[in-house]
Motif scaffolding. Structure first.
Motif, PDB file in Angstrom:
ATOM      1  N   GLU A  56       1.188  -1.120   0.102  1.00 61.06           N
ATOM      2  CA  GLU A  56      -0.322  -0.221  -0.129  1.00 61.06           C
ATOM      3  C   GLU A  56       0.491   1.224  -0.251  1.00 61.06           C
ATOM      4  O   GLU A  56       0.275   2.532  -0.501  1.00 61.06           O
ATOM      5  CB  GLU A  56      -1.043   0.163   1.247  1.00 61.06           C
ATOM      6  CG  GLU A  56      -2.313  -0.922   1.401  1.00 61.06           C
ATOM      7  CD  GLU A  56      -2.699  -0.571   2.200  1.00 61.06           C
ATOM      8  OE1 GLU A  56      -3.094  -0.654   3.516  1.00 61.06           O
ATOM      9  OE2 GLU A  56      -4.610   0.198   1.353  1.00 61.06           O
ATOM     10  N   HIS A  60       0.689   3.831  -3.026  1.00 58.12           N
ATOM     11  CA  HIS A  60       0.083   5.437  -2.618  1.00 58.12           C
ATOM     12  C   HIS A  60       1.769   6.350  -3.545  1.00 58.12           C
ATOM     13  O   HIS A  60       0.837   7.077  -3.471  1.00 58.12           O
ATOM     14  CB  HIS A  60      -0.012   5.640  -1.087  1.00 58.12           C
ATOM     15  CG  HIS A  60      -0.542   6.905  -0.623  1.00 58.12           C
ATOM     16  ND1 HIS A  60      -0.003   7.175   0.778  1.00 58.12           N
ATOM     17  CD2 HIS A  60      -1.263   7.478  -1.336  1.00 58.12           C
ATOM     18  CE1 HIS A  60      -0.485   9.061   0.570  1.00 58.12           C
ATOM     19  NE2 HIS A  60      -1.099   9.080  -0.973  1.00 58.12           N
ATOM     20  N   ARG A  61       2.969   5.910  -3.274  1.00 54.58           N
ATOM     21  CA  ARG A  61       3.389   6.490  -3.890  1.00 54.58           C
ATOM     22  C   ARG A  61       3.329   6.608  -5.700  1.00 54.58           C
ATOM     23  O   ARG A  61       3.776   7.779  -5.596  1.00 54.58           O
ATOM     24  CB  ARG A  61       4.773   6.171  -3.559  1.00 54.58           C
ATOM     25  CG  ARG A  61       5.664   6.330  -5.064  1.00 54.58           C
ATOM     26  CD  ARG A  61       6.381   7.680  -3.737  1.00 54.58           C
ATOM     27  NE  ARG A  61       7.973   8.220  -4.858  1.00 54.58           N
ATOM     28  CZ  ARG A  61       7.978   9.501  -4.663  1.00 54.58           C
ATOM     29  NH1 ARG A  61       7.190  10.243  -4.184  1.00 54.58           N
ATOM     30  NH2 ARG A  61       8.735   9.982  -5.557  1.00 54.58           N
ATOM     31  N   GLY A  63       0.651   5.937  -6.899  1.00 49.63           N
ATOM     32  CA  GLY A  63      -1.299   6.859  -7.324  1.00 49.63           C
ATOM     33  C   GLY A  63      -1.707   5.527  -7.861  1.00 49.63           C
ATOM     34  O   GLY A  63      -1.062   4.426  -8.686  1.00 49.63           O
ATOM     35  N   ASP A  64      -2.762   6.158  -8.391  1.00 48.14           N
ATOM     36  CA  ASP A  64      -3.504   5.326  -9.167  1.00 48.14           C
ATOM     37  C   ASP A  64      -3.884   5.393 -10.437  1.00 48.14           C
ATOM     38  O   ASP A  64      -3.430   6.300 -11.063  1.00 48.14           O
ATOM     39  CB  ASP A  64      -4.986   5.486  -8.483  1.00 48.14           C
ATOM     40  CG  ASP A  64      -5.897   5.243  -7.078  1.00 48.14           C
ATOM     41  OD1 ASP A  64      -5.399   4.211  -6.365  1.00 48.14           O
ATOM     42  OD2 ASP A  64      -6.846   5.434  -6.645  1.00 48.14           O
ATOM     43  N   GLY A  67      -1.448   2.064  -8.013  1.00 44.64           N
ATOM     44  CA  GLY A  67      -0.928   0.918  -6.550  1.00 44.64           C
ATOM     45  C   GLY A  67      -2.420  -0.232  -6.650  1.00 44.64           C
ATOM     46  O   GLY A  67      -1.920  -0.837  -6.127  1.00 44.64           O
ATOM     47  N   HIS A 207      -6.585  14.869   1.396  1.00 46.79           N
ATOM     48  CA  HIS A 207      -6.094  14.542   0.559  1.00 46.79           C
ATOM     49  C   HIS A 207      -4.215  13.726   1.405  1.00 46.79           C
ATOM     50  O   HIS A 207      -4.782  14.634   2.702  1.00 46.79           O
ATOM     51  CB  HIS A 207      -4.564  15.330   0.351  1.00 46.79           C
ATOM     52  CG  HIS A 207      -4.133  15.475  -0.391  1.00 46.79           C
ATOM     53  ND1 HIS A 207      -3.410  15.005  -1.290  1.00 46.79           N
ATOM     54  CD2 HIS A 207      -2.600  15.797  -0.088  1.00 46.79           C
ATOM     55  CE1 HIS A 207      -2.176  14.888  -2.209  1.00 46.79           C
ATOM     56  NE2 HIS A 207      -1.671  15.160  -0.758  1.00 46.79           N
ATOM     57  N   GLU A 209      -0.760  12.770   2.444  1.00 49.92           N
ATOM     58  CA  GLU A 209       0.538  13.082   1.743  1.00 49.92           C
ATOM     59  C   GLU A 209       0.953  11.697   1.355  1.00 49.92           C
ATOM     60  O   GLU A 209       1.287  10.870   1.695  1.00 49.92           O
ATOM     61  CB  GLU A 209       1.769  13.735   2.685  1.00 49.92           C
ATOM     62  CG  GLU A 209       3.219  14.097   2.095  1.00 49.92           C
ATOM     63  CD  GLU A 209       3.855  14.902   3.452  1.00 49.92           C
ATOM     64  OE1 GLU A 209       5.126  14.778   2.607  1.00 49.92           O
ATOM     65  OE2 GLU A 209       3.973  15.537   4.775  1.00 49.92           O
ATOM     66  N   ARG A 210       2.007  11.740   0.642  1.00 49.22           N
ATOM     67  CA  ARG A 210       2.729  10.813  -0.803  1.00 49.22           C
ATOM     68  C   ARG A 210       3.756  11.068   0.531  1.00 49.22           C
ATOM     69  O   ARG A 210       4.266  11.693   0.616  1.00 49.22           O
ATOM     70  CB  ARG A 210       2.800  10.730  -1.915  1.00 49.22           C
ATOM     71  CG  ARG A 210       1.728  11.048  -3.020  1.00 49.22           C
ATOM     72  CD  ARG A 210       2.248  11.473  -4.444  1.00 49.22           C
ATOM     73  NE  ARG A 210       2.901  11.163  -4.796  1.00 49.22           N
ATOM     74  CZ  ARG A 210       4.361  11.318  -5.889  1.00 49.22           C
ATOM     75  NH1 ARG A 210       3.951  11.802  -6.655  1.00 49.22           N
ATOM     76  NH2 ARG A 210       4.522   9.943  -6.801  1.00 49.22           N
ATOM     77  N   PRO A 211       4.943   8.927   0.500  1.00 52.89           N
ATOM     78  CA  PRO A 211       5.178   8.971   0.838  1.00 52.89           C
ATOM     79  C   PRO A 211       6.390   9.282  -0.040  1.00 52.89           C
ATOM     80  O   PRO A 211       6.502   9.302  -1.597  1.00 52.89           O
ATOM     81  CB  PRO A 211       5.101   7.245   1.396  1.00 52.89           C
ATOM     82  CG  PRO A 211       4.257   6.749   0.223  1.00 52.89           C
ATOM     83  CD  PRO A 211       2.757   8.623   0.251  1.00 52.89           C
ATOM     84  N   SER A 212       7.972   9.551   0.606  1.00 50.11           N
ATOM     85  CA  SER A 212       9.151   9.933   0.150  1.00 50.11           C
ATOM     86  C   SER A 212       9.460   8.464  -1.060  1.00 50.11           C
ATOM     87  O   SER A 212       8.783   7.489  -0.573  1.00 50.11           O
ATOM     88  CB  SER A 212      10.115  10.384   0.681  1.00 50.11           C
ATOM     89  OG  SER A 212      10.594   9.286   2.131  1.00 50.11           O
ATOM     90  N   ALA A 216       9.029   4.880   0.521  1.00 51.98           N
ATOM     91  CA  ALA A 216       8.845   3.997  -0.692  1.00 51.98           C
ATOM     92  C   ALA A 216       9.274   2.947  -1.359  1.00 51.98           C
ATOM     93  O   ALA A 216       9.667   1.705  -1.171  1.00 51.98           O
ATOM     94  CB  ALA A 216       8.749   4.401  -2.121  1.00 51.98           C
TER      95      ALA A 216
END
Length: 363
Positions: A56, A60-61, A63-64, A67, A207, A209-212, A216
C-alpha cells in the motif's frame, strides 16, 4: 498524535517481516510440530498483513491505478507461492488445489470484496459511484479468463475428466498471460482515466501526503522479505491447514477456500478503507484486479510448475461452481452498467459470497 501513530505503524511493519524471516529460518531447520504450529500461523498472518501494508505504501507513492495493480500482483505472488508449495507436497490429493484456490479467489473478490466495497460506499454517500467503462472492462476480462481456464476443462475431450491436455493447458496459460498483460496496458496507459476514482468535494479534501521515495524504496525491500516469509511459512503451516479441514469433516476443496481467505483478507481491509474514503473505484480496481491476476498469473505459473510436479491437474469446475460463476458474472454486469450502486447491489453480491462459502463447506 498522527506522528505517534505513524511511528508505531512504521515500527511494526519493519519488525514483523524480519521476525517472520527469522522464524522461517529456524523452523526450516528444526521442523516444529504441535503447539509451535500456532507460532508459525501467527508469523504467517503477520507477514501477510505487513506485506500488503508495504504494498500500500508503494501503491500510494505511484498513485492510481498503479497502486491497485501493485497490490493485486503482491497478493497473487503470495497465492501462487502457497499453491505451488502445497501441490509439491500434496501429491495426487492436491490435483484440484489450484482450481479450488483460484475459483475461491474469484468468488471472494467479485462478490465478497466487491459487495463489501459497494455496501460501505453506499452507506457513506447513499449511492456508490464508479467508472462503468473501466469496471466493465475489468469484469469482462475476469469472465473470459475464468471461462477459458476453469469452465472449458470440464467440457474438453482430449483427456478424461475435467483436465486439459498438455497443448490445451499451454494455450490457456499463454492466452491468460497475454490477456492480463493487455489489460494492464489498457489500465495504466491507453485508458488510464477509466480506472481513476470518481472524485467528490469531500474526497478531494481528504488529501494524504505521498510517502517519500526513500520510504517507498524501504517498503519495496520489506515487501520482498515479507513475501519470502509468507511462501516459506505457508509450506510449513500447510499440513496443519489440511489436518484442520479434515478434522472438521469438511471437503478437501475447503483447503483452497482457506488459502484464498487468508491471502485476500488484507486486501479486503485495503478495499474497505478506500471505500470509506469515498474512493469506490479504487476498491473495485483492487477486487477485480486481484481476480484477474489470480487467474492470469496463477494458471501460467501452475502450467510451468506442472513440468516437474507429477500427477493430474484438475482445473474444470463442477456444476454447482459453474452456476455460481455464471450468476456472479450476470449480477456483476447488471451492477456495473449504471456506474452507480445502492445498498441492494452490495447486499446481492454479499449473499452470493455467503452462498459460495456455505456450499464450499456443505456441498
Amino acid at each position: 498524535m498522527d506522528r505517534v501513530v505513524r511511528a508505531i505503524d512504521r515500527q511494526w511493519t519493519t519488525v514483523v517481516p524480519l521476525l517472520a524471516a527469522v522464524v522461517l529460518a529456524i523452523s526450516w531447520v528444526t521442523h516444529p510440530t504441535g503447539p509451535m504450529s500456532i507460532v508459525l500461523a501467527v508469523a504467517l498472518a503477520g507477514a501477510v498483513l505487513s506485506a500488503v501494508q508495504h504494498a500500500e505504501v508503494v501503491a500510494h507513492r505511484v498513485g492510481d491505478p498503479f497502486g491497485a495493480l501493485i497490490l493485486a500482483i503482491a497478493v497473487t505472488v503470495i497465492e501462487v507461492g502457497l499453491i505451488v508449495m502445497l501441490m509439491t507436497s500434496g501429491g495426487d490429493e492436491a490435483a484440484s488445489l489450484a482450481r479450488d484456490t483460484v475459483f475461491a479467489a474469484v468468488m471472494i473478490t467479485c462478490n465478497g470484496i466487491f459487495g463489501l466495497a459497494l455496501l460501505v460506499g453506499a452507506l457513506r454517500r447513499r449511492v456508490a459511484v464508479f467508472n462503468a467503462e473501466g469496471t466493465g472492462a475489468a469484469l469482462a476480462t475476469v469472465a473470459t479468463l475464468a471461462t477459458l481456464s476453469l469452465v472449458l476443462p470440464t467440457f474438453t475431450t482430449s483427456k478424461p475428466g475435467p483436465e486439459f491436455s498438455g497443448s490445451q493447458l499451454t494455450f490457456a496459460a499463454v492466452a491468460s498471460l497475454l490477456l492480463y498483460a493487455l489489460f494492464v496496458m489498457v489500465q495504466t496507459v491507453r485508458h488510464r482515466d477509466d480506472f481513476l476514482p470518481v472524485e467528490s468535494a469531500e474526497s478531494d479534501a481528504e488529501h494524504v501526503e505521498r510517502p517519500s521515495a526513500r520510504t517507498a524504496a524501504r517498503s519495496v525491500v520489506l515487501l520482498l522479505v515479507a513475501l519470502i516469509g509468507v511462501v516459506g511459512l505457508a509450506k510449513l503451516v500447510s499440513p496443519s491447514i489440511e489436518h484442520g479441514v479434515a478434522a472438521a469433516g469438511l471437503p478437501r476443496s475447503a483447503v483452497g477456500v482457506v488459502i484464498a481467505l487468508l491471502v485476500l483478507l488484507p486486501e479486503t481491509l485495503a478495499a474497505v478503507r478506500a471505500a470509506r474514503r469515498d474512493r469506490v473505484q479504487t476498491s473495485l480496481n483492487l477486487a477485480l484486479g486481484s481476480a484477474m491476476a489470480s487467474i492470469g498469473l496463477t494458471i501460467p505459473a501452475i502450467a510451468l510448475a506442472s513440468i516437474w510436479i507429477s500427477g493430474p491437474l484438475t482445473l474444470g469446475l463442477g456444476a454447482t461452481q459453474m452456476v455460481l460463476l455464471a450468476l456472479t458474472v450476470v449480477v456483476g454486469v447488471l451492477t456495473v452498467v449504471p456506474g452507480r450502486a445502492t445498498l441492494l447491489q452490495g447486499g446481492v453480491h454479499l449473499v452470493l459470497f455467503a452462498g459460495f462459502v456455505f456450499l464450499a463447506v456443505s456441498p
